[in-house]
Motif scaffolding. Structure first.
Motif, PDB file in Angstrom:
ATOM      1  N   GLY A 105      25.373 -18.347  52.400  1.00 54.69           N
ATOM      2  CA  GLY A 105      25.641 -17.134  51.646  1.00 54.69           C
ATOM      3  C   GLY A 105      24.933 -17.103  50.310  1.00 54.69           C
ATOM      4  O   GLY A 105      25.035 -16.119  49.575  1.00 54.69           O
ATOM      5  N   ALA A 106      24.202 -18.174  50.000  1.00 56.98           N
ATOM      6  CA  ALA A 106      23.472 -18.210  48.726  1.00 56.98           C
ATOM      7  C   ALA A 106      22.291 -17.254  48.765  1.00 56.98           C
ATOM      8  O   ALA A 106      21.705 -16.997  49.817  1.00 56.98           O
ATOM      9  N   ILE A 107      21.941 -16.732  47.577  1.00 57.47           N
ATOM     10  CA  ILE A 107      20.768 -15.881  47.447  1.00 57.47           C
ATOM     11  C   ILE A 107      19.487 -16.673  47.710  1.00 57.47           C
ATOM     12  O   ILE A 107      18.449 -16.119  48.017  1.00 57.47           O
ATOM     13  N   LEU A 108      19.593 -17.990  47.596  1.00 57.23           N
ATOM     14  CA  LEU A 108      18.464 -18.876  47.887  1.00 57.23           C
ATOM     15  C   LEU A 108      18.722 -19.552  49.237  1.00 57.23           C
ATOM     16  O   LEU A 108      19.180 -20.703  49.295  1.00 57.23           O
ATOM     17  N   PRO A 109      18.443 -18.877  50.359  1.00 58.88           N
ATOM     18  CA  PRO A 109      18.754 -19.471  51.666  1.00 58.88           C
ATOM     19  C   PRO A 109      18.003 -20.769  51.925  1.00 58.88           C
ATOM     20  O   PRO A 109      18.459 -21.612  52.697  1.00 58.88           O
ATOM     21  N   GLU A 110      16.851 -20.936  51.249  1.00 58.85           N
ATOM     22  CA  GLU A 110      16.072 -22.163  51.423  1.00 58.85           C
ATOM     23  C   GLU A 110      16.788 -23.387  50.844  1.00 58.85           C
ATOM     24  O   GLU A 110      16.415 -24.519  51.126  1.00 58.85           O
ATOM     25  N   TRP A 111      17.816 -23.143  50.013  1.00 57.17           N
ATOM     26  CA  TRP A 111      18.540 -24.241  49.368  1.00 57.17           C
ATOM     27  C   TRP A 111      19.825 -24.621  50.099  1.00 57.17           C
ATOM     28  O   TRP A 111      20.471 -25.595  49.744  1.00 57.17           O
ATOM     29  N   VAL A 112      20.220 -23.829  51.101  1.00 57.53           N
ATOM     30  CA  VAL A 112      21.492 -24.059  51.785  1.00 57.53           C
ATOM     31  C   VAL A 112      21.511 -25.451  52.424  1.00 57.53           C
ATOM     32  O   VAL A 112      20.551 -25.860  53.086  1.00 57.53           O
ATOM     33  N   GLY A 113      22.621 -26.165  52.214  1.00 58.85           N
ATOM     34  CA  GLY A 113      22.782 -27.490  52.787  1.00 58.85           C
ATOM     35  C   GLY A 113      22.224 -28.610  51.939  1.00 58.85           C
ATOM     36  O   GLY A 113      22.416 -29.795  52.246  1.00 58.85           O
ATOM     37  N   ILE A 114      21.545 -28.278  50.844  1.00 60.33           N
ATOM     38  CA  ILE A 114      20.924 -29.288  49.987  1.00 60.33           C
ATOM     39  C   ILE A 114      21.910 -29.716  48.904  1.00 60.33           C
ATOM     40  O   ILE A 114      22.558 -28.877  48.283  1.00 60.33           O
ATOM     41  N   ASN A 115      22.020 -31.010  48.678  1.00 58.72           N
ATOM     42  CA  ASN A 115      22.859 -31.516  47.597  1.00 58.72           C
ATOM     43  C   ASN A 115      22.047 -31.479  46.315  1.00 58.72           C
ATOM     44  O   ASN A 115      21.367 -32.440  45.955  1.00 58.72           O
ATOM     45  N   ILE A 116      22.101 -30.343  45.659  1.00 56.37           N
ATOM     46  CA  ILE A 116      21.288 -30.105  44.466  1.00 56.37           C
ATOM     47  C   ILE A 116      21.671 -31.070  43.346  1.00 56.37           C
ATOM     48  O   ILE A 116      20.832 -31.472  42.527  1.00 56.37           O
TER      49      ILE A 116
END
Length: 396
Positions: A172-183
């Motif tokens: 649901g993030a505006i940055l779909p490329e970041w989904v699942g990443i432990n930022i």
């Protein structure tokens, strides 16, 4: 306050622990020193702490670079004068957006030392965004003369939900490329300082009660209207995170049951009607180039009829969604932030109309609706405030 995602469980201190007590005493000393330098004996009298306790805490703060000391005399006796170092303790605030990155350096007294914003390519991956943030931070440190050793941590805002159980960017993030990443892990490995990650709207709410004019407000809602639409909540004086950290997803409230399909899979969500992305799509028809949020602002202020209609429709839809939320939590203040905040009453008027229409009368009439005075800096400033809160330092 409920803790946002942080790198280790140990950072959430046991209220009765020695560490928590030391932080509380350190905060009392910092509060005294904000009015000017004091001797250790004066600090002991003002705080009620023993001279030995004050001496030990001052030594720790001096080693951390928070304070400096110098010999002096008091009542004819030798004493040690203590003063806060302006840049001795510095927080980093990082705001990642769909197309932008902003980094701020903030000092102990909640003053901005340096800040800069740069554009990021649409669809950028986490590694690209992090590399840009590191480069920008290094540049700001060099320009401002702040030593890296003065950094006590970095607060980071992400335009999307953060799963507090795993520390990952949720669907649901505006940055779909970041989904699942432990930022969190990625940033701590790179920056080598403590990192605290939160949703950007939550940080916007935090900035309003620390940097903004709403200090002391116990029930506040911050609504960010941008590529996505999200809300941050301050309830009973503390940020509200819910069960797993996914709160304030007002952008996915259904406004039109048979409306456009949203990126979340539902139809007629508020984002499909009132996000800047939707406004740009509507207003770019017939144009030779794609518009940007700045074009919406410029054309609306120039009284362009089509732009005013789109803004009015969006504001009315936002007000309807806010009315439902206000009926549930009865906030004292609702603050609207994001790139359209400079529109002022052009956007506030339809939002207020929708709020009053869909809220219980007494709630609609008693809720203060206002634009953020912090503009597009709000999320980054909130990120810096998050660091100070974890360090036990309150806003002045």
């Amino acid at each position: 306050m409920p803790s946002p995602t942080s790198s280790t469980r140990s950072r959430t201190k046991n209220p009765g622990s020695q560490s928590a007590l030391r932080h509380l005493n350190q905060q009392r000393i910092i509060d005294c020193l904000r009015s000017g330098p004091s001797t250790q004996a004066e600090l002991a009298r003002q705080t009620g702490l023993s001279t030995a306790t004050v001496s030990n805490i001052v030594k720790i703060m001096q080693d951390e670079g928070t304070v400096s000391t110098e010999p002096t005399t008091s009542s004819g006796r030798r004493a040690l004068n203590v003063r806060l170092n302006g840049n001795g303790i510095v927080a980093v605030g990082i705001d990642f957006g769909r197309r932008h990155l902003r980094v701020v350096l903030a000092s102990l007294g909640y003053h901005v030392i340096a800040e800069e914003s740069v554009l990021l390519p649409l669809g950028h991956h986490a590694d690209e965004g992090i590399a840009a943030a590191v480069a920008l931070l290094d540049r700001l440190l060099e320009q401002s003369g702040v030593q890296r050793s003065a950094l006590v941590g970095a607060g980071v805002g992400i335009p999307g939900p953060i799963d507090r159980r795993t520390g990952t960017v949720a669907q649901g993030a505006i940055l779909p490329e970041w989904v699942g990443i432990n930022i969190l892990e990625h940033l701590e490995e790179t920056l080598k300082i403590p990192v605290f990650v939160d949703n950007d709207a939550n940080l916007g709410a935090l900035s309003e009660v620390t940097w903004g004019p709403h200090g002391g407000i116990c029930n506040l809602m911050f609504l960010k209207i941008g590529s996505g639409i999200g809300a941050g909540l301050i309830l009973n004086g503390a940020p509200y995170y819910g069960s797993v950290g996914v709160t304030g997803e007002i952008g996915h409230a259904t406004i039109h049951e048979h409306g456009l399909v949203c990126r979340c899979g539902n139809r007629g969500c508020l984002e499909t009607i009132a996000s800047t992305t939707t406004m740009i799509e509507l207003l770019s028809r017939g144009e030779n180039y794609p518009l940007a949020p700045g074009d919406i602002v410029r054309n609306a202020l120039a009284k362009d009829p089509a732009t005013l209609r789109v803004v009015d429709d969006a504001g009315l839809a936002v007000g309807r969604a806010l009315g439902n939320v206000a009926n549930l939590i009865n906030p004292e203040v609702i603050v609207i932030g994001g790139p359209l905040a400079v529109l002022g009453e052009l956007l506030l008027t339809p939002v207020r109309r929708g709020l009053i229409r869909h809220a219980v009368p007494v709630i609609g009439e008693s809720t203060t609706l206002t634009m953020s005075s912090l503009g597009e800096r709000a999320e980054a400033l909130g990120a810096a405030a998050l660091v100070f809160q974890h360090a036990g330092i309150r806003a002045p």
